[in-house]
Design a protein around this motif. Structure first.
Motif, PDB file in Angstrom:
ATOM      1  N   GLY A  76     -33.016  -2.643 -12.814  1.00  0.00           N
ATOM      2  CA  GLY A  76     -32.830  -3.594 -11.719  1.00  0.00           C
ATOM      3  C   GLY A  76     -33.220  -4.985 -12.194  1.00  0.00           C
ATOM      4  O   GLY A  76     -33.119  -5.296 -13.381  1.00  0.00           O
ATOM      5  N   SER A  77     -33.705  -5.825 -11.283  1.00  0.00           N
ATOM      6  CA  SER A  77     -34.127  -7.166 -11.676  1.00  0.00           C
ATOM      7  C   SER A  77     -35.430  -7.052 -12.465  1.00  0.00           C
ATOM      8  O   SER A  77     -36.037  -5.968 -12.533  1.00  0.00           O
ATOM      9  N   ALA A  78     -35.873  -8.172 -13.045  1.00  0.00           N
ATOM     10  CA  ALA A  78     -37.095  -8.165 -13.854  1.00  0.00           C
ATOM     11  C   ALA A  78     -38.308  -7.787 -13.009  1.00  0.00           C
ATOM     12  O   ALA A  78     -39.317  -7.337 -13.538  1.00  0.00           O
ATOM     13  N   VAL A  79     -38.204  -7.974 -11.698  1.00  0.00           N
ATOM     14  CA  VAL A  79     -39.349  -7.642 -10.837  1.00  0.00           C
ATOM     15  C   VAL A  79     -39.050  -6.438  -9.937  1.00  0.00           C
ATOM     16  O   VAL A  79     -39.622  -6.289  -8.862  1.00  0.00           O
ATOM     17  N   ALA A  80     -38.169  -5.560 -10.409  1.00  0.00           N
ATOM     18  CA  ALA A  80     -37.778  -4.385  -9.591  1.00  0.00           C
ATOM     19  C   ALA A  80     -38.999  -3.537  -9.229  1.00  0.00           C
ATOM     20  O   ALA A  80     -39.138  -3.092  -8.095  1.00  0.00           O
ATOM     21  N   PHE A  81     -39.893  -3.331 -10.203  1.00  0.00           N
ATOM     22  CA  PHE A  81     -41.082  -2.511  -9.919  1.00  0.00           C
ATOM     23  C   PHE A  81     -41.951  -3.167  -8.846  1.00  0.00           C
ATOM     24  O   PHE A  81     -42.368  -2.514  -7.880  1.00  0.00           O
ATOM     25  N   GLU A  82     -42.201  -4.478  -9.011  1.00  0.00           N
ATOM     26  CA  GLU A  82     -43.047  -5.183  -8.030  1.00  0.00           C
ATOM     27  C   GLU A  82     -42.395  -5.151  -6.647  1.00  0.00           C
ATOM     28  O   GLU A  82     -43.086  -5.046  -5.635  1.00  0.00           O
ATOM     29  N   GLU A  83     -41.053  -5.229  -6.620  1.00  0.00           N
ATOM     30  CA  GLU A  83     -40.343  -5.161  -5.329  1.00  0.00           C
ATOM     31  C   GLU A  83     -40.446  -3.767  -4.700  1.00  0.00           C
ATOM     32  O   GLU A  83     -40.394  -3.623  -3.485  1.00  0.00           O
ATOM     33  N   SER A  84     -40.589  -2.765  -5.559  1.00  0.00           N
ATOM     34  CA  SER A  84     -40.614  -1.391  -5.038  1.00  0.00           C
ATOM     35  C   SER A  84     -41.919  -1.083  -4.296  1.00  0.00           C
ATOM     36  O   SER A  84     -41.931  -0.262  -3.377  1.00  0.00           O
ATOM     37  N   ILE A  85     -43.005  -1.744  -4.687  1.00  0.00           N
ATOM     38  CA  ILE A  85     -44.327  -1.389  -4.140  1.00  0.00           C
ATOM     39  C   ILE A  85     -44.428  -1.572  -2.620  1.00  0.00           C
ATOM     40  O   ILE A  85     -44.877  -0.661  -1.916  1.00  0.00           O
ATOM     41  N   PRO A  86     -44.014  -2.744  -2.066  1.00  0.00           N
ATOM     42  CA  PRO A  86     -44.125  -2.855  -0.591  1.00  0.00           C
ATOM     43  C   PRO A  86     -43.196  -1.914   0.172  1.00  0.00           C
ATOM     44  O   PRO A  86     -43.362  -1.730   1.377  1.00  0.00           O
ATOM     45  N   LYS A  87     -42.260  -1.279  -0.537  1.00  0.00           N
ATOM     46  CA  LYS A  87     -41.375  -0.295   0.121  1.00  0.00           C
ATOM     47  C   LYS A  87     -41.910   1.133  -0.078  1.00  0.00           C
ATOM     48  O   LYS A  87     -41.261   2.099   0.316  1.00  0.00           O
ATOM     49  N   SER A  88     -43.046   1.229  -0.757  1.00  0.00           N
ATOM     50  CA  SER A  88     -43.569   2.547  -1.133  1.00  0.00           C
ATOM     51  C   SER A  88     -44.738   2.955  -0.255  1.00  0.00           C
ATOM     52  O   SER A  88     -45.318   2.144   0.469  1.00  0.00           O
ATOM     53  N   PHE A  89     -45.102   4.243  -0.367  1.00  0.00           N
ATOM     54  CA  PHE A  89     -46.169   4.802   0.468  1.00  0.00           C
ATOM     55  C   PHE A  89     -46.775   5.975  -0.286  1.00  0.00           C
ATOM     56  O   PHE A  89     -46.069   6.708  -0.974  1.00  0.00           O
ATOM     57  N   LEU A  90     -48.097   6.120  -0.161  1.00  0.00           N
ATOM     58  CA  LEU A  90     -48.766   7.262  -0.790  1.00  0.00           C
ATOM     59  C   LEU A  90     -49.521   8.067   0.255  1.00  0.00           C
ATOM     60  O   LEU A  90     -50.333   7.524   1.002  1.00  0.00           O
ATOM     61  N   VAL A  91     -49.233   9.368   0.286  1.00  0.00           N
ATOM     62  CA  VAL A  91     -50.068  10.295   1.052  1.00  0.00           C
ATOM     63  C   VAL A  91     -51.028  10.897   0.036  1.00  0.00           C
ATOM     64  O   VAL A  91     -50.620  11.669  -0.834  1.00  0.00           O
ATOM     65  N   SER A  92     -52.280  10.489   0.084  1.00  0.00           N
ATOM     66  CA  SER A  92     -53.277  11.016  -0.833  1.00  0.00           C
ATOM     67  C   SER A  92     -53.833  12.290  -0.191  1.00  0.00           C
ATOM     68  O   SER A  92     -54.515  12.235   0.836  1.00  0.00           O
TER      69      SER A  92
END
Ligand SMILES: [Zn+2]
Length: 466
Positions: free
Chosen positions: A320-336
Motif C-alpha cells: 500500500g502507501s508508505a504509511v499503510a501500516f500506520e493507517e491500519s492501526i486506528p482501524k484495528s482492535f485487540l481482544v486481549s
C-alpha cells in the motif's frame, strides 16, 4: 441467565474440544504444534519469517516463532493494505517447573532433578503429583540440527510432601522453600544398581548429556531414538500426567492444568475457524496471536513485548502507501484474552463487593484505573455490542484497592502499537495451581463471542460516530 439457554450437547462438545487441546499441550511447543495441526487441517499455509511473502485476499496463513509463539491470520476477501487487523491475543505458556541446565542431583540415596520455577505458580500444588517432562530437544542429526518435541507419557517424577509427624507446624502454613524443597525425585540409587542407564561417559567432555541424571537422558534418547552425544540442549517443562476432565455432579466443571491460558488459545482459534464462512466480505485481517513468556513478563524475542507482532502486521500491510501500516492501526482492535478470577465460595472477601464474576456468567471484562488492563469505556462498549449480537452475557471485574492486580499482554501490545484493546477472560478458579478449575459453559460462550467478534467487528467499527 442467558448462559443456561446454551444447548447442553454443544456445551459438552466444546468442553471436550478444550480438554483434548489441553491434554495435547503439556508445553508451549506442544501447544503450537497442535495449533499448527488444526490450522493446516483447515488449509492455512505456514509463512516463514526468513522468506518473502505474497499476501492475498481470502488467504489463510500462520507464522511460528521459536516453536512457542504462533500467529494465525485470515485475510478478508475485500482487504487492501492499510486496512485494519481484528486480533485476539492469548498466551501459550503457564507457570511450571523447568529442568535446570545442570540438573543432576543425588542425595540420601535418591536421584533427583534440579528444577527452576517458571512464572508465579502455586508451588505447593506441585507436591505429591504424578509428574513427567515435556518440551523440546535440539538433536544433532545427519541433516544438521533438528528441533524435536518430547513428551514422556508416564509418571517419572514426584515432589513428595514431608510426612505430617515430622512437620506439624509447617503443614499449617505450607510454604515450601523454592530451592530446597521442590526438587523432584526421579529414581533411587538402589534400583540404579539393578537397572543401569545409558552410559554417558562415552559422550565428549562438555556434552549436555553429562549434566543430567543418566536415567533422564535414557528416557529422552529412547523417546527420540537418538544417542546421548547427539543431545545438544533442551527446554524441558514438568507437567502433571493426570489428564484434564469434565467434573462435578452436573458435568459442569473442567478440571485441568494450564487453563490459564490454553482456554483462550483454543476458543480464539475455534472462533477464527467458525468465522471463515464470512471472510469473503471482510475488509480487515482476522488474527489470533498466541505468545510465549507471558507468565514471566513477555519481554523475550517471542513474547508480546517484542516487535514480532508489529513486524508481521507491517509485512501484511506491504504493497500500500508508505504509511499503510500506520493507517491500519486506528482501524484495528485487540481482544486481549486471558483467564479471569471467578468468585471463590470460601474466599469471597477477596473480591470487590460489586465485581464478583461467577462461573457460567459469561466472559469477564477486566478493568483497572491504573492501566494494568487496557480496557476503556470505548473498547468495552464495542465488545458489549459484539457480545449482544451473539447473546453471550458479559461480566466485569475490578480488583479491590487493597489487593494486588495481575496483568497480561493487553496493556503491553496496546501501549506498543497504540492499539485499541479490551482485556477479557473466562472466569475460573485456582489460577496458577497445577490443577485449575473452570466451567463447561465458558468454553462455548468464549467461542461464540470470538466468532461474533470476527464476524461483526469491521461493520460495527464503521458505524461508530467518533
Ligand atoms: Zn494468563
Amino acid at each position: 441467565m442467558a448462559a443456561f439457554k446454551l444447548d447442553r450437547a454443544a456445551v459438552l462438545k466444546s468442553a471436550e474440544g478444550l480438554i483434548d487441546f489441553v491434554n495435547k499441550g503439556p508445553s508451549p511447543y506442544h501447544v503450537v504444534e497442535e495449533c499448527k495441526r488444526q490450522l493446516m487441517e483447515r488449509n492455512f499455509t505456514e509463512l516463514k519469517e526468513k522468506e518473502s511473502w505474497e499476501i492475498k485476499p481470502n488467504g489463510l496463513y500462520f507464522v511460528v516463532n521459536n516453536f512457542s509463539t504462533i500467529i494465525a491470520f485470515a485475510v478478508g476477501g475485500q482487504y487492501k493494505p492499510g486496512n485494519g487487523f481484528n486480533a485476539v491475543g492469548a498466551h501459550t505458556d503457564s507457570p511450571c517447573l523447568k529442568v535446570k541446565p545442570r540438573s543432576n542431583r543425588s542425595r540420601c540415596g535418591y536421584l533427583q532433578v534440579g528444577v527452576e520455577c517458571y512464572g508465579g505458580g502455586i508451588w505447593h500444588t506441585w507436591f505429591d503429583r504424578d509428574l513427567t517432562v515435556a518440551g523440546r530437544v535440539v538433536v544433532r542429526s545427519s541433516e544438521g540440527l533438528e528441533h524435536k518435541l518430547v513428551h514422556i507419557k508416564k509418571p517419572i517424577l514426584c515432589v513428595p510432601n514431608v510426612c505430617i509427624h515430622l512437620a506439624r507446624d509447617d503443614h499449617l502454613k505450607f510454604a515450601p522453600n523454592k530451592e530446597n524443597h521442590i526438587l523432584p525425585v526421579l529414581a533411587t540409587s538402589t534400583m540404579q544398581e539393578l537397572q543401569k542407564p545409558i552410559d554417558v561417559s562415552s559422550c565428549p567432555a562438555g556434552s549436555v548429556a553429562r549434566n543430567h541424571t543418566p536415567h533422564l537422558i535414557t528416557l529422552l534418547c529412547k523417546d527420540l531414538s537418538c544417542s546421548p552425544g547427539d543431545v545438544l540442549d533442551f527446554d524441558l517443562h514438568l507437567a502433571d500426567t493426570q489428564p484434564a476432565t469434565v467434573g462435578g455432579a452436573l458435568d459442569e466443571f473442567i478440571h485441568a492444568p494450564r487453563l490459564d491460558n490454553l482456554f483462550n488459545c483454543y476458543t480464539a482459534l475455534q472462533g477464527l475457524f467458525d468465522s471463515l464462512p464470512s471472510l469473503a466480505e471482510e475488509t480487515n485481517v482476522r488474527m489470533v496471536a498466541m505468545f510465549d513468556n507471558e507468565e514471566v513478563g513477555s519481554q523475550s524475542a517471542q513474547g508480546a513485548g517484542s516487535s514480532l507482532l508489529e513486524f508481521i502486521m507491517r509485512r501484511i500491510s506491504n504493497g500500500g502507501s508508505a504509511v499503510a501500516f500506520e493507517e491500519s492501526i486506528p482501524k484495528s482492535f485487540l481482544v486481549s484474552a486471558d483467564q479471569a478470577h471467578a468468585i471463590h465460595p470460601n474466599y469471597s472477601e477477596k473480591h470487590e463487593y460489586n465485581h464478583t464474576p461467577f462461573l457460567h456468567g459469561g466472559p469477564v471484562l477486566k478493568l483497572n484505573a491504573n492501566q494494568r488492563y487496557a480496557t476503556t469505556a470505548i473498547t468495552a462498549s464495542i465488545l458489549r455490542e459484539i457480545a449482544k449480537k451473539a447473546s453471550v452475557p458479559l461480566q466485569e471485574v475490578v480488583v479491590r484497592n487493597d489487593s494486588s492486580c495481575g496483568s497480561t499482554i493487553g496493556p503491553i501490545l496496546s501501549a506498543k502499537l497504540g492499539l485499541r484493546t479490551v482485556d477479557i477472560g473466562s472466569p475460573q478458579l485456582s489460577m496458577h495451581s497445577i490443577r485449575e478449575m473452570a466451567c463447561t459453559t465458558g468454553v462455548l460462550q468464549s467461542i461464540l463471542l470470538y466468532t461474533s467478534y470476527f464476524n461483526n467487528f469491521t461493520t460495527l467499527d464503521a458505524s461508530i460516530k467518533y
